[in-house]
Design a protein around this motif. Structure first.
Motif, PDB file in Angstrom:
ATOM      1  N   GLY A 146      37.296  51.080  20.052  1.00 24.94           N
ATOM      2  CA  GLY A 146      38.438  50.270  20.426  1.00 24.94           C
ATOM      3  C   GLY A 146      38.344  49.561  21.758  1.00 24.94           C
ATOM      4  O   GLY A 146      39.255  48.852  22.138  1.00 24.94           O
ATOM      5  N   GLY A 147      37.289  49.765  22.512  1.00 22.32           N
ATOM      6  CA  GLY A 147      37.132  49.038  23.765  1.00 22.32           C
ATOM      7  C   GLY A 147      37.725  49.707  24.983  1.00 22.32           C
ATOM      8  O   GLY A 147      37.577  49.222  26.091  1.00 22.32           O
ATOM      9  N   GLY A 148      38.441  50.819  24.819  1.00 24.72           N
ATOM     10  CA  GLY A 148      38.985  51.538  25.972  1.00 24.72           C
ATOM     11  C   GLY A 148      39.898  50.679  26.822  1.00 24.72           C
ATOM     12  O   GLY A 148      40.827  50.061  26.328  1.00 24.72           O
ATOM     13  N   ARG A 149      39.594  50.580  28.102  1.00 25.40           N
ATOM     14  CA  ARG A 149      40.413  49.799  29.029  1.00 25.40           C
ATOM     15  C   ARG A 149      40.214  48.305  28.866  1.00 25.40           C
ATOM     16  O   ARG A 149      40.977  47.512  29.413  1.00 25.40           O
ATOM     17  CB  ARG A 149      40.111  50.203  30.468  1.00 25.40           C
ATOM     18  CG  ARG A 149      40.494  51.609  30.825  1.00 25.40           C
ATOM     19  CD  ARG A 149      41.973  51.824  30.899  1.00 25.40           C
ATOM     20  NE  ARG A 149      42.525  51.140  32.046  1.00 25.40           N
ATOM     21  CZ  ARG A 149      43.818  50.965  32.243  1.00 25.40           C
ATOM     22  NH1 ARG A 149      44.685  51.422  31.378  1.00 25.40           N
ATOM     23  NH2 ARG A 149      44.249  50.334  33.288  1.00 25.40           N
ATOM     24  N   SER A 150      39.196  47.880  28.121  1.00 20.43           N
ATOM     25  CA  SER A 150      38.993  46.448  27.901  1.00 20.43           C
ATOM     26  C   SER A 150      39.665  45.985  26.608  1.00 20.43           C
ATOM     27  O   SER A 150      39.441  44.880  26.155  1.00 20.43           O
ATOM     28  CB  SER A 150      37.500  46.109  27.883  1.00 20.43           C
ATOM     29  OG  SER A 150      36.841  46.751  26.824  1.00 20.43           O
ATOM     30  N   SER A 151      40.501  46.824  26.037  1.00 19.46           N
ATOM     31  CA  SER A 151      41.219  46.490  24.809  1.00 19.46           C
ATOM     32  C   SER A 151      42.497  45.714  25.136  1.00 19.46           C
ATOM     33  O   SER A 151      43.091  45.870  26.194  1.00 19.46           O
ATOM     34  CB  SER A 151      41.603  47.782  24.078  1.00 19.46           C
ATOM     35  OG  SER A 151      42.546  47.521  23.062  1.00 19.46           O
ATOM     36  N   ALA A 152      42.938  44.915  24.187  1.00 18.56           N
ATOM     37  CA  ALA A 152      44.199  44.186  24.363  1.00 18.56           C
ATOM     38  C   ALA A 152      45.394  45.130  24.450  1.00 18.56           C
ATOM     39  O   ALA A 152      46.425  44.770  25.000  1.00 18.56           O
ATOM     40  CB  ALA A 152      44.391  43.196  23.216  1.00 18.56           C
ATOM     41  N   ARG A 153      45.267  46.350  23.953  1.00 20.06           N
ATOM     42  CA  ARG A 153      46.382  47.313  24.044  1.00 20.06           C
ATOM     43  C   ARG A 153      46.696  47.651  25.494  1.00 20.06           C
ATOM     44  O   ARG A 153      47.790  48.066  25.820  1.00 20.06           O
ATOM     45  CB  ARG A 153      46.079  48.582  23.257  1.00 20.06           C
ATOM     46  CG  ARG A 153      46.158  48.302  21.768  1.00 20.06           C
ATOM     47  CD  ARG A 153      46.380  49.487  20.906  1.00 20.06           C
ATOM     48  NE  ARG A 153      47.528  50.313  21.122  1.00 20.06           N
ATOM     49  CZ  ARG A 153      48.786  50.020  20.812  1.00 20.06           C
ATOM     50  NH1 ARG A 153      49.071  48.845  20.307  1.00 20.06           N
ATOM     51  NH2 ARG A 153      49.753  50.876  20.993  1.00 20.06           N
ATOM     52  N   GLU A 154      45.726  47.449  26.376  1.00 18.91           N
ATOM     53  CA  GLU A 154      45.943  47.722  27.787  1.00 18.91           C
ATOM     54  C   GLU A 154      46.999  46.779  28.364  1.00 18.91           C
ATOM     55  O   GLU A 154      47.616  47.086  29.378  1.00 18.91           O
ATOM     56  CB  GLU A 154      44.604  47.597  28.532  1.00 18.91           C
ATOM     57  CG  GLU A 154      44.574  48.235  29.894  1.00 18.91           C
ATOM     58  CD  GLU A 154      45.037  47.295  30.980  1.00 18.91           C
ATOM     59  OE1 GLU A 154      45.413  47.788  32.071  1.00 18.91           O
ATOM     60  OE2 GLU A 154      45.030  46.066  30.764  1.00 18.91           O
ATOM     61  N   THR A 155      47.240  45.651  27.706  1.00 20.66           N
ATOM     62  CA  THR A 155      48.248  44.686  28.206  1.00 20.66           C
ATOM     63  C   THR A 155      49.667  45.191  28.019  1.00 20.66           C
ATOM     64  O   THR A 155      50.594  44.615  28.593  1.00 20.66           O
ATOM     65  CB  THR A 155      48.109  43.318  27.511  1.00 20.66           C
ATOM     66  OG1 THR A 155      48.359  43.478  26.105  1.00 20.66           O
ATOM     67  CG2 THR A 155      46.743  42.720  27.732  1.00 20.66           C
ATOM     68  N   ILE A 156      49.864  46.245  27.254  1.00 21.44           N
ATOM     69  CA  ILE A 156      51.213  46.785  27.039  1.00 21.44           C
ATOM     70  C   ILE A 156      51.886  47.098  28.364  1.00 21.44           C
ATOM     71  O   ILE A 156      53.062  46.791  28.571  1.00 21.44           O
ATOM     72  CB  ILE A 156      51.172  48.022  26.121  1.00 21.44           C
ATOM     73  CG1 ILE A 156      50.954  47.582  24.686  1.00 21.44           C
ATOM     74  CG2 ILE A 156      52.440  48.854  26.249  1.00 21.44           C
ATOM     75  CD1 ILE A 156      50.767  48.707  23.692  1.00 21.44           C
ATOM     76  N   GLY A 157      51.152  47.684  29.291  1.00 23.23           N
ATOM     77  CA  GLY A 157      51.725  48.031  30.589  1.00 23.23           C
ATOM     78  C   GLY A 157      52.166  46.805  31.376  1.00 23.23           C
ATOM     79  O   GLY A 157      53.138  46.863  32.130  1.00 23.23           O
ATOM     80  N   ARG A 158      51.491  45.696  31.203  1.00 20.46           N
ATOM     81  CA  ARG A 158      51.887  44.479  31.905  1.00 20.46           C
ATOM     82  C   ARG A 158      53.106  43.846  31.259  1.00 20.46           C
ATOM     83  O   ARG A 158      53.941  43.258  31.938  1.00 20.46           O
ATOM     84  CB  ARG A 158      50.721  43.492  31.915  1.00 20.46           C
ATOM     85  CG  ARG A 158      49.598  43.907  32.828  1.00 20.46           C
ATOM     86  CD  ARG A 158      48.410  42.976  32.639  1.00 20.46           C
ATOM     87  NE  ARG A 158      47.294  43.328  33.467  1.00 20.46           N
ATOM     88  CZ  ARG A 158      46.542  44.415  33.323  1.00 20.46           C
ATOM     89  NH1 ARG A 158      46.816  45.268  32.364  1.00 20.46           N
ATOM     90  NH2 ARG A 158      45.543  44.666  34.121  1.00 20.46           N
ATOM     91  N   VAL A 159      53.204  43.931  29.955  1.00 20.08           N
ATOM     92  CA  VAL A 159      54.364  43.379  29.244  1.00 20.08           C
ATOM     93  C   VAL A 159      55.609  44.210  29.523  1.00 20.08           C
ATOM     94  O   VAL A 159      56.689  43.669  29.776  1.00 20.08           O
ATOM     95  CB  VAL A 159      54.096  43.296  27.724  1.00 20.08           C
ATOM     96  CG1 VAL A 159      55.346  42.881  26.957  1.00 20.08           C
ATOM     97  CG2 VAL A 159      52.955  42.329  27.443  1.00 20.08           C
ATOM     98  N   ALA A 160      55.451  45.522  29.492  1.00 24.71           N
ATOM     99  CA  ALA A 160      56.601  46.403  29.719  1.00 24.71           C
ATOM    100  C   ALA A 160      57.142  46.188  31.113  1.00 24.71           C
ATOM    101  O   ALA A 160      58.314  46.171  31.358  1.00 24.71           O
ATOM    102  CB  ALA A 160      56.207  47.860  29.543  1.00 24.71           C
TER     103      ALA A 160
END
Length: 160
Positions: A146-160
């Motif tokens: 899944g790419g770890g910290r380079s995954s798009a899921r990491e953007t959740i914290g910026r959106v929240a």
């Protein structure tokens, strides 16, 4: 981030000097007076953020955050990941009765549809148009699933 190679002046004897290469950890905190720290990996138990510097008595609701998270949720078009994540946020701390307390606010989104086995072929090749290669070259480590910290899921914290 890579710090540039540091070179010392050659000694008077004309011998070459050593170069020192130092690698720093990936940054996860942004801002000064208002700080956001993101955490988690795409195929871990969850992702989220801690927001520090929010003044007390600021109106904040789960619904407001959820509205924005729903806009970036995966699986909504043919060009995004087929994962069906609900991206349901939980405010863990820093908010009471719809108002900020003036303490750090922690928001968590639990991962529910992680399928690490889907990425087994990625252990021998980098994914096109993803940050896996850059992250590996920069930090010398790679989260194949899944790419770890380079995954798009990491953007959740910026959106929240």
């Amino acid at each position: 981030m890579f710090q540039q190679l540091q070179q010392q002046r050659p000694a008077l004897t004309g011998r070459a000097t050593r170069r020192a290469l130092r690698v720093q950890a990936a940054g996860s905190t942004y801002g000064n007076n208002f700080r956001v720290t993101t955490f988690g990996e795409s195929h871990g138990k969850g992702v989220g953020c801690v927001i520090d510097g929010v003044p007390p008595r600021l109106p904040i609701t789960n619904e407001e955050i959820q509205f924005e998270l729903d806009r970036r949720r995966p699986g909504q078009s043919i060009i995004t990941t087929p994962r069906k994540e609900e991206d349901t946020c939980e405010i863990l701390s820093g908010v009471f009765a719809g108002e900020s307390l003036g303490t750090p606010i922690a928001v968590l989104v639990r991962n529910k549809d992680q399928r690490s086995d889907d990425y087994s072929e990625m252990s021998v090749a980098y994914r096109p148009s993803h940050a896996d290669a850059t992250y590996d070259f920069k930090y010398g480590i790679r989260a194949v699933a899944g790419g770890g910290r380079s995954s798009a899921r990491e953007t959740i914290g910026r959106v929240a």
